[in-house]
Design an enzyme around this catalytic site. Structure first.
Site, mmCIF file in Angstrom:
data_model
loop_
_atom_site.group_PDB
_atom_site.id
_atom_site.type_symbol
_atom_site.label_atom_id
_atom_site.label_comp_id
_atom_site.label_asym_id
_atom_site.label_seq_id
_atom_site.Cartn_x
_atom_site.Cartn_y
_atom_site.Cartn_z
ATOM 1 N N HIS A 138 45.407 50.464 31.088
ATOM 2 C CA HIS A 138 46.686 49.812 31.434
ATOM 3 C C HIS A 138 46.970 48.616 30.523
ATOM 4 C CE1 HIS A 138 44.268 47.150 34.170
ATOM 5 N NE2 HIS A 138 45.201 46.269 33.856
ATOM 6 N N ASP B 253 40.070 53.849 33.801
ATOM 7 C CA ASP B 253 41.031 52.909 33.222
ATOM 8 C C ASP B 253 40.489 52.246 31.941
ATOM 9 O OD1 ASP B 253 43.038 51.083 32.757
ATOM 10 O OD2 ASP B 253 43.219 50.457 34.835
ATOM 11 N N SER C 117 41.550 41.937 33.354
ATOM 12 C CA SER C 117 41.573 43.357 33.055
ATOM 13 C C SER C 117 40.977 43.579 31.684
ATOM 14 C CB SER C 117 42.995 43.878 33.062
ATOM 15 O OG SER C 117 43.328 44.275 34.344
HETATM 16 N N1 ARG Z 1 46.074 46.479 39.415
HETATM 17 C C1 ARG Z 1 45.553 46.479 38.084
HETATM 18 C C2 ARG Z 1 46.036 45.213 37.364
HETATM 19 O O1 ARG Z 1 46.526 44.318 37.981
HETATM 20 C C3 ARG Z 1 45.887 47.739 37.373
HETATM 21 C C4 ARG Z 1 47.319 47.973 37.113
HETATM 22 C C5 ARG Z 1 47.657 49.225 36.342
HETATM 23 N N2 ARG Z 1 48.139 50.300 37.182
HETATM 24 C C6 ARG Z 1 49.412 50.434 37.648
HETATM 25 N N3 ARG Z 1 49.683 51.425 38.434
HETATM 26 N N4 ARG Z 1 50.393 49.644 37.329
HETATM 27 O O2 ARG Z 1 46.408 45.154 36.232
HETATM 28 N N1 GLU Z 2 44.544 44.664 36.707
HETATM 29 C C1 GLU Z 2 44.502 43.244 36.514
HETATM 30 C C2 GLU Z 2 44.874 42.803 35.098
HETATM 31 O O1 GLU Z 2 45.726 43.365 34.458
HETATM 32 C C3 GLU Z 2 43.158 42.759 36.893
HETATM 33 C C4 GLU Z 2 43.036 42.933 38.305
HETATM 34 C C5 GLU Z 2 43.135 41.663 39.018
HETATM 35 O O2 GLU Z 2 44.201 41.047 39.107
HETATM 36 O O3 GLU Z 2 42.064 41.299 39.495
HETATM 37 O O4 GLU Z 2 44.408 41.819 34.599
#
Ligand code: ARG
Ligand code: GLU
Length: 727
Positions: free
Chosen positions: A84, A219, A634
């Protein structure tokens, strides 16, 4: 006697321990964290983790793109980060013919790697404390002049340092401005795509599984840094060579077990752990609910239109992911804060603090009014702040209207007698990624929401929006280009001034200009109060506090562990490919796993990446650990006690998303991809064994010392672990 001493030390230790909470400054580990880290299993020294001398682990960790973390995992500049985190970049490289999002990409050899214009990575080469040089106010200075003084000092110090080095320089406040540190940063701009699994793997589970456990997402993505022939950072050139870094991570495929010590080394973006209960109320009652409501509408429209055509899908894939991510996160945050009664908990902590304050007249003068002063500001700014959020989330969501911002530059250029030739291309860059019908639907819906809340206005109403999409000169590059070719500056200026998109764009900036000074004034006051408050908290607290995240390098540590999220419910600490295959559903896009992966699972040929799981062979996919992380983490490496790579951080669990504001060890876990799944995918799924071959693999589990499931690693790949100093 010995026993009593031991119990006593243990007791004292638990009192002073942090147990998973905290994003620590890597250069203060020895002073603050080493004892606890060692008791939890750390086998290397703080110097191995962070040193200004070249070659500590910090030299393998980088800022990937705008706000993610990545790490170097080979001597040839190979970078690992999240799928991502590369999504926008790979989206931009994709077309209907070469759709890397749907089909994935694995380079066949190094010369097949794809350049990624606009992408860069940054290493932190040095961190220098500069508090004394910033807060060195002359004794006579009045309180109200200090903010300007600080601003001046920041600029002077930065410019001074920049003139002395080739590095980029930035200075950030810590502990709400009680401390300042300067960062020297080396940026590389020739970064190329190496390996990227298809969405059915790298985004498996989509938004349904996002921010949640159990999780089965692969991921990850791999890139490579290129440098010039002297190994220096350089812009893209076919002559560039893979970068040889001062340090890269070893990759440990020996597996992990419950209780193993872990560290997450990366660039957490923003947290507000010291927010007062009134600040919390603002987030819970004003901001989060509004943001959620607006994004819900926007997503409904985007998602419906993405299903209409492949070209629409590619135009909106990355935007949808970005909007959906925080849409869901805010819901988790809100639910967690409510369920855990975080406001009352904060209030109780504040009461304790005030009790301490009231114990001495000196403290009372310094800290006595902070909490109530903060409350007053939160109350007075609530409606402005809400409107500011609505402008951002509703009015600025219209890409067509925002593209009219180019009009400002054009008017200026004409005034200065400059050419307008570049503007059609600039417009193209802004609107090529929109489908006008989708954008128009979004604009109508979101502008209506704005008007519902803040009143009708002729620049945001239905006829105006219709005119934007029917008649704006910014809706089509050839229209703009023809207009520019007339060279009739009077006419061009008039067309811009009277353009419906430009008019609405101007309205948005005016609204913003009206609110922002007020918010800024409040922000200044909030900052000053928080600076004082945090100073008070640091005096009051029996243990050292960690500074809020601010997109600078931090280390979090904890251990591999599951969680009991509710009475009668338990999360085990890892998931498997078998579980992912059982979740597969070709009817639902989010769960449509490539058949090739299912076949690999059924063939049970997992090589060195396999484990025994419930009497069957399987591949570990994701795991849980108690490291304190946030957005920006991330792509961060998850390291074992020796600083070897065992996983790739990418998310947090639903129950603990509130940890940016309220951390609770019983609810918060970070989610990582097991490094064995990453390698399995590159090697067996992508057929890119050559990439795995360039890594330094370590094949033993931290405790067992035996080569376990990784037994079939060819010997030449297993680097013996250096004998470490004993403690
Ligand atoms: N929650 C994770 C973060 O904050 C992964 C996000 C990517 N996935 C999505 N469906 N947008 O970045
Ligand atoms: N998916 C998040 C990012 O893009 C990390 C997940 C979180 O917020 O802990 O950094």
């Amino acid at each position: 006697m010995k026993r009593i001493i031991l119990t006593l030390t243990l007791f004292l230790f638990t009192l002073n321990g942090f147990a998973g909470e905290g994003m620590w400054l890597p250069f203060l580990l020895q002073q603050i964290n080493e004892t606890e880290m060692r008791s939890m299993g750390l086998k290397i020294t703080p110097e191995d983790i962070y040193s200004v001398k070249e070659g500590s682990l910090k030299d393998a960790v980088l800022i990937f793109g705008g706000g993610c973390t990545g790490e170097v995992i080979s001597s040839q500049g190979l970078v690992l980060t999240n799928h991502h985190c590369g999504y926008g970049t790979v989206n931009a490289l994709s077309s209907v013919e070469n759709d890397y999002l749907t089909d994935g990409f694995f380079a066949k050899a190094q010369n097949g790697e794809i350049p990624c214009p606009g992408l860069s990575v940054r290493f932190i080469r040095n961190i220098i404390p500069v508090t004394d040089k910033i807060l060195d106010f002359p004794a006579s200075m009045k309180e109200e002049d200090k903010a300007d003084y600080i601003q001046d000092r920041l600029t002077v110090l930065q410019e001074d340092q920049e003139s002395k080095t080739n590095y980029e320089v930035f200075i950030r406040p810590f502990f709400s401005g009680n401390e300042y540190y300067m960062f020297l940063v080396e940026r590389f701009t020739d970064v190329r795509l190496v390996a990227y699994p298809p969405n059915g793997v790298g985004k498996f589970g989509g938004d349904t599984d996002n921010w949640a456990w159990p999780r089965h997402t692969g991921d990850f993505g791999m890139f490579r840094i290129y440098a010039d022939k002297n190994n220096n950072a350089a812009d893209y050139s076919p002559e560039n060579k893979p970068y040889s870094p001062p340090r890269h991570l070893k990759v440990n495929v020996g597996g992990l077990q419950k209780g193993d010590f872990t560290m997450v080394y990366g660039f957490p973006g923003r947290t507000s752990e010291y927010l007062t209960s009134d600040g919390l109320n603002e987030t819970m009652n004003v901001l989060d609910p509004a943001r959620i409501k607006i994004r819900e509408k926007r997503l409904q429209i985007m998602e419906a239109d993405m299903k209409l055509s492949k070209s629409n899908f590619i135009k909106y894939a990355s935007k949808q992911a970005r909007v959906a991510n925080y849409y869901k996160k805010w819901q988790g945050e809100l639910a967690g804060l409510k369920l855990n009664d975080a406001v009352s908990k904060k209030q109780r902590e504040e009461a304790k603090f005030m009790q301490w304050v009231n114990q001495s007249p000196e403290r009372r003068t310094k800290y006595g009014r902070i909490i109530s002063d903060l409350k007053a500001i939160y109350e007075s700014q609530a409606s402005d702040y809400l409107q500011y959020e609505y402008i951002r989330e509703c009015l600025k969501a219209s890409e067509q209207i925002m593209s009219a911002s180019l009009g400002i530059g054009m008017l200026k250029a004409m005034k200065n007698g400059e050419s307008l030739d570049k503007y059609p291309q600039l417009l193209y860059n802004q609107i090529a990624g929109i489908n006008p019908e989708t954008d128009e639907k979004i604009t109508h819906a979101l502008y209506a929401m704005y008007q519902d809340k803040f009143g009708m206005h002729e620049k945001t109403n239905i006829p105006q929006i219709n005119a934007v999409y029917d008649a704006s000169i910014f809706r089509d590059t050839s229209i703009l280009s023809n207009l520019i070719h007339t060279k009739d500056t009077y006419k061009i200026a008039k067309m811009i001034q009277e353009d419906p998109a430009f008019e609405t764009y101007r309205f948005i900036t005016q609204e913003n200009d009206r609110i922002i000074p007020m918010l800024r004034k409040n922000r200044g006051e909030l900052d000053a109060l928080y600076k004082n408050y945090i100073q008070g908290l640091r005096e009051f607290s029996s243990k050292p506090l960690y500074p809020d995240a601010n997109s600078t390098l931090r280390l979090a540590y904890g251990k591999v562990e599951g969680l009991d999220p509710q009475d009668g419910m338990s999360y085990s600490y890892y998931t498997t490919l078998g579980g992912a295959v059982r979740k597969r559903n070709p009817e639902v896009e989010e769960f449509n796993m490539p058949k090739r992966l299912v076949d690999l699972y059924e063939g049970q040929d997992f090589g060195r990446y396999g484990i025994d799981h419930k009497g069957r062979k399987d591949v570990p996919v994701c795991f849980l650990a108690s490291n304190h992380t946030t957005g920006g983490n991330s792509g961060s490496p998850v390291l074992n006690a020796y600083g070897e790579l065992i996983g790739l951080n990418f998310d947090r669990i639903w129950e603990g998303t509130m940890s940016d504001i309220y951390y609770d060890i019983n609810l918060c876990r970070n989610i990582s991809v097991d490094i064995r799944y990453v390698l399995f995918l590159v090697d067996k799924f992508g057929g890119a064994t050559w990439i795995v071959d360039e890594m330094d693999l370590v094949g033993r589990h931290v405790d067992s010392g035996i080569i376990g499931e990784a037994g079939d690693i060819p010997n030449k790949l297993i680097k013996k672990r250096k004998k470490r100093r004993r403690y």
